[in-house]
Design a protein around this motif. Structure first.
Motif, PDB file in Angstrom:
ATOM      1  N   ARG A 172      16.540  -8.684  30.881  1.00 27.68           N
ATOM      2  CA  ARG A 172      15.127  -9.006  30.678  1.00 27.68           C
ATOM      3  C   ARG A 172      14.953  -9.910  29.469  1.00 27.68           C
ATOM      4  NH1 ARG A 172      11.463  -5.662  33.407  1.00 27.68           N
ATOM      5  NH2 ARG A 172      12.473  -4.075  34.631  1.00 27.68           N
ATOM      6  N   THR A 173      13.855 -10.638  29.446  1.00 23.87           N
ATOM      7  CA  THR A 173      13.500 -11.474  28.316  1.00 23.87           C
ATOM      8  C   THR A 173      12.126 -11.048  27.815  1.00 23.87           C
ATOM      9  OG1 THR A 173      13.320 -13.734  27.512  1.00 23.87           O
ATOM     10  CG2 THR A 173      12.460 -13.309  29.707  1.00 23.87           C
ATOM     11  N   SER A 174      11.822 -11.393  26.589  1.00 27.72           N
ATOM     12  CA  SER A 174      10.553 -10.982  25.973  1.00 27.72           C
ATOM     13  C   SER A 174       9.658 -12.184  25.739  1.00 27.72           C
ATOM     14  CB  SER A 174      10.825 -10.313  24.627  1.00 27.72           C
ATOM     15  OG  SER A 174      11.673  -9.221  24.789  1.00 27.72           O
ATOM     16  N   GLU A 175       8.354 -11.954  25.880  1.00 24.81           N
ATOM     17  CA  GLU A 175       7.384 -12.980  25.533  1.00 24.81           C
ATOM     18  C   GLU A 175       6.129 -12.291  25.027  1.00 24.81           C
ATOM     19  OE1 GLU A 175       5.944 -15.333  28.821  1.00 24.81           O
ATOM     20  OE2 GLU A 175       6.173 -13.658  30.191  1.00 24.81           O
ATOM     21  N   VAL A 176       5.394 -12.977  24.175  1.00 25.09           N
ATOM     22  CA  VAL A 176       4.158 -12.443  23.620  1.00 25.09           C
ATOM     23  C   VAL A 176       2.999 -12.932  24.472  1.00 25.09           C
ATOM     24  CG1 VAL A 176       2.665 -12.375  21.593  1.00 25.09           C
ATOM     25  CG2 VAL A 176       5.139 -12.434  21.312  1.00 25.09           C
ATOM     26  N   VAL A 177       2.162 -11.993  24.915  1.00 26.68           N
ATOM     27  CA  VAL A 177       0.976 -12.333  25.695  1.00 26.68           C
ATOM     28  C   VAL A 177      -0.233 -11.675  25.041  1.00 26.68           C
ATOM     29  CG1 VAL A 177       2.207 -12.614  27.883  1.00 26.68           C
ATOM     30  CG2 VAL A 177       1.318 -10.385  27.269  1.00 26.68           C
ATOM     31  N   VAL A 178      -1.413 -12.183  25.354  1.00 24.90           N
ATOM     32  CA  VAL A 178      -2.651 -11.610  24.827  1.00 24.90           C
ATOM     33  C   VAL A 178      -3.324 -10.843  25.954  1.00 24.90           C
ATOM     34  CG1 VAL A 178      -4.892 -12.114  23.801  1.00 24.90           C
ATOM     35  CG2 VAL A 178      -2.892 -13.494  23.192  1.00 24.90           C
TER      36      VAL A 178
ATOM     37  N   ASP B 291      10.805  -9.065   7.727  1.00 23.89           N
ATOM     38  CA  ASP B 291      11.091  -8.782   9.133  1.00 23.89           C
ATOM     39  C   ASP B 291       9.794  -8.380   9.831  1.00 23.89           C
ATOM     40  OD1 ASP B 291      13.694  -9.279   8.549  1.00 23.89           O
ATOM     41  OD2 ASP B 291      14.423  -7.241   8.879  1.00 23.89           O
ATOM     42  N   LEU B 292       9.496  -9.046  10.947  1.00 23.56           N
ATOM     43  CA  LEU B 292       8.280  -8.791  11.709  1.00 23.56           C
ATOM     44  C   LEU B 292       8.598  -8.734  13.196  1.00 23.56           C
ATOM     45  CD1 LEU B 292       5.993 -11.447   9.976  1.00 23.56           C
ATOM     46  CD2 LEU B 292       5.918  -8.993   9.600  1.00 23.56           C
ATOM     47  N   GLY B 293       7.709  -8.140  13.969  1.00 18.82           N
ATOM     48  CA  GLY B 293       7.804  -8.186  15.421  1.00 18.82           C
ATOM     49  C   GLY B 293       7.270  -9.519  15.913  1.00 18.82           C
ATOM     50  N   ILE B 294       7.728  -9.959  17.086  1.00 15.48           N
ATOM     51  CA  ILE B 294       7.269 -11.267  17.563  1.00 15.48           C
ATOM     52  C   ILE B 294       5.787 -11.258  17.917  1.00 15.48           C
ATOM     53  CG2 ILE B 294       9.524 -12.044  18.347  1.00 15.48           C
ATOM     54  CD1 ILE B 294       8.695 -11.441  21.178  1.00 15.48           C
ATOM     55  N   ALA B 295       5.196 -10.077  18.140  1.00 16.77           N
ATOM     56  CA  ALA B 295       3.776 -10.004  18.422  1.00 16.77           C
ATOM     57  C   ALA B 295       2.949 -10.130  17.137  1.00 16.77           C
ATOM     58  CB  ALA B 295       3.442  -8.694  19.114  1.00 16.77           C
ATOM     59  N   GLU B 296       3.586 -10.052  15.977  1.00 13.21           N
ATOM     60  CA  GLU B 296       2.870 -10.111  14.710  1.00 13.21           C
ATOM     61  C   GLU B 296       2.768 -11.523  14.148  1.00 13.21           C
ATOM     62  OE1 GLU B 296       3.771  -5.925  12.563  1.00 13.21           O
ATOM     63  OE2 GLU B 296       5.515  -7.219  12.803  1.00 13.21           O
ATOM     64  N   VAL B 297       3.294 -12.515  14.869  1.00 12.03           N
ATOM     65  CA  VAL B 297       3.208 -13.900  14.419  1.00 12.03           C
ATOM     66  C   VAL B 297       2.612 -14.758  15.519  1.00 12.03           C
ATOM     67  CG1 VAL B 297       5.188 -13.690  12.860  1.00 12.03           C
ATOM     68  CG2 VAL B 297       5.536 -14.532  15.168  1.00 12.03           C
ATOM     69  N   GLN B 298       2.054 -15.888  15.087  1.00  8.99           N
ATOM     70  CA  GLN B 298       1.525 -16.857  16.040  1.00  8.99           C
ATOM     71  C   GLN B 298       2.090 -18.218  15.677  1.00  8.99           C
ATOM     72  OE1 GLN B 298      -2.715 -17.145  16.080  1.00  8.99           O
ATOM     73  NE2 GLN B 298      -2.739 -18.633  17.742  1.00  8.99           N
ATOM     74  N   THR B 299       2.548 -18.944  16.677  1.00  8.96           N
ATOM     75  CA  THR B 299       3.120 -20.259  16.428  1.00  8.96           C
ATOM     76  C   THR B 299       2.014 -21.247  16.087  1.00  8.96           C
ATOM     77  OG1 THR B 299       3.028 -20.814  18.771  1.00  8.96           O
ATOM     78  CG2 THR B 299       5.072 -19.848  17.942  1.00  8.96           C
ATOM     79  N   LEU B 300       2.378 -22.235  15.317  1.00 10.67           N
ATOM     80  CA  LEU B 300       1.414 -23.285  14.943  1.00 10.67           C
ATOM     81  C   LEU B 300       1.439 -24.401  15.948  1.00 10.67           C
ATOM     82  CD1 LEU B 300       1.960 -23.511  11.101  1.00 10.67           C
ATOM     83  CD2 LEU B 300       0.105 -22.419  12.332  1.00 10.67           C
TER      84      LEU B 300
ATOM     85  N   ARG C  55      -6.617  -8.312  26.493  1.00 11.81           N
ATOM     86  CA  ARG C  55      -7.838  -7.753  25.917  1.00 11.81           C
ATOM     87  C   ARG C  55      -7.929  -8.016  24.413  1.00 11.81           C
ATOM     88  NH1 ARG C  55      -7.743  -2.017  29.084  1.00 11.81           N
ATOM     89  NH2 ARG C  55      -8.056  -2.906  31.151  1.00 11.81           N
ATOM     90  N   GLY C  56      -7.554  -9.219  24.019  1.00 15.87           N
ATOM     91  CA  GLY C  56      -7.654  -9.616  22.625  1.00 15.87           C
ATOM     92  C   GLY C  56      -6.522  -9.155  21.727  1.00 15.87           C
ATOM     93  N   ARG C  57      -5.562  -8.394  22.259  1.00 22.89           N
ATOM     94  CA  ARG C  57      -4.427  -7.912  21.466  1.00 22.89           C
ATOM     95  C   ARG C  57      -3.161  -8.606  21.919  1.00 22.89           C
ATOM     96  NH1 ARG C  57      -3.586  -1.881  20.587  1.00 22.89           N
ATOM     97  NH2 ARG C  57      -2.184  -2.907  19.172  1.00 22.89           N
ATOM     98  N   ARG C  58      -2.319  -8.907  20.945  1.00 29.12           N
ATOM     99  CA  ARG C  58      -1.029  -9.528  21.252  1.00 29.12           C
ATOM    100  C   ARG C  58      -0.030  -8.407  21.535  1.00 29.12           C
ATOM    101  NH1 ARG C  58      -0.182 -14.638  19.332  1.00 29.12           N
ATOM    102  NH2 ARG C  58       1.839 -14.134  18.457  1.00 29.12           N
ATOM    103  N   VAL C  59       0.601  -8.465  22.706  1.00 24.22           N
ATOM    104  CA  VAL C  59       1.593  -7.470  23.093  1.00 24.22           C
ATOM    105  C   VAL C  59       2.854  -8.177  23.581  1.00 24.22           C
ATOM    106  CG1 VAL C  59      -0.072  -5.666  23.691  1.00 24.22           C
ATOM    107  CG2 VAL C  59       0.662  -7.268  25.437  1.00 24.22           C
ATOM    108  N   ILE C  60       3.957  -7.457  23.543  1.00 24.80           N
ATOM    109  CA  ILE C  60       5.234  -7.993  24.008  1.00 24.80           C
ATOM    110  C   ILE C  60       5.416  -7.587  25.464  1.00 24.80           C
ATOM    111  CG2 ILE C  60       7.726  -7.938  23.697  1.00 24.80           C
ATOM    112  CD1 ILE C  60       7.122  -7.229  20.740  1.00 24.80           C
ATOM    113  N   ARG C  61       5.637  -8.580  26.326  1.00 22.29           N
ATOM    114  CA  ARG C  61       5.889  -8.314  27.742  1.00 22.29           C
ATOM    115  C   ARG C  61       7.356  -8.614  28.025  1.00 22.29           C
ATOM    116  NH1 ARG C  61       2.722 -11.633  32.192  1.00 22.29           N
ATOM    117  NH2 ARG C  61       4.026 -13.271  31.325  1.00 22.29           N
ATOM    118  N   ARG C  62       8.039  -7.640  28.603  1.00 16.53           N
ATOM    119  CA  ARG C  62       9.445  -7.814  28.966  1.00 16.53           C
ATOM    120  C   ARG C  62       9.506  -8.080  30.459  1.00 16.53           C
ATOM    121  NH1 ARG C  62      13.351  -6.836  25.700  1.00 16.53           N
ATOM    122  NH2 ARG C  62      14.660  -5.761  27.175  1.00 16.53           N
ATOM    123  N   THR C  63      10.035  -9.245  30.815  1.00 13.18           N
ATOM    124  CA  THR C  63      10.105  -9.630  32.218  1.00 13.18           C
ATOM    125  C   THR C  63      11.560  -9.850  32.623  1.00 13.18           C
ATOM    126  OG1 THR C  63       9.801 -11.948  31.610  1.00 13.18           O
ATOM    127  CG2 THR C  63       7.837 -10.732  32.222  1.00 13.18           C
TER     128      THR C  63
END
Length: 184
Positions: free
Chosen positions: A40-46, A175-184, A48-56
């Protein structure tokens, strides 16, 4: 993160699942005591207004299965949700002149090769979180460093990142989770 261990005493095959029945097939295989591995791979999705990690799944409708013997393999093939095993054609001398077509045999995988593949996935050599790369500028979204700019230094296992946050003009590693950052 340690990579999942592929048991070399088992016979490993590739199973394809029926459309939209991947979870049901995994549950049925595990109920039949079949060892399964689905990269599986991980990606950050929004959501209901919250950023969560989705494993697909990396390989759609595909799962690696480990069985003890031919009877166990037949049980795995008959599991609900399993469409087929990946097979290859073989020449069968007893079928010479028969117009029935080629004989298909399930393609058995090398356990050591599969372990190397699994290890590379776990180390991030094959898959990294979608949209996050080393050296990329990001903004911290949550926690005590919220709204601080940072640069990604390392992509860590378990959907974690090590970023350099600029504090008082000096980069400080955090150290942070990928859901805790946003790319510029």
């Amino acid at each position: 993160m340690a990579s999942p261990t592929i048991d070399p005493t088992l016979l490993w095959y590739i199973a394809r699942t029926k459309p939209r029945m991947g979870e049901r097939a995994l549950q049925a295989l595990q109920a039949a005591n079949v060892v399964t591995y689905q990269p599986r791979t991980s990606e950050v999705v929004v959501r209901r207004g919250r950023r969560v990690i989705r494993r697909t799944p990396m390989l759609l409708r595909t799962v690696f299965i480990g069985v003890a013997d031919a009877n166990h393999l037949d049980e795995a093939k008959a599991a609900p949700g399993v469409a087929e095993l990946v097979c290859y054609p073989v020449q069968d001398a007893s079928l010479e002149g028969n117009i029935a077509g080629p004989v298909l045999k399930p393609a058995r995988l090398d356990a050591l090769g599969l372990q190397r593949f699994v290890g590379r996935i776990a180390q991030g050599e094959i898959a990294e979180p979608v949209g996050i790369k080393v050296g990329q500028s990001v903004i911290v979204r949550e926690g005590p460093f919220a709204s601080f700019p940072a640069v990604v230094e390392v992509v860590l296992p378990n959907d974690r990142l090590r970023v350099a946050v600029s504090l008082f003009g000096r980069p400080s590693p955090v150290d942070l989770g990928i859901a805790e950052v946003q790319t510029l």
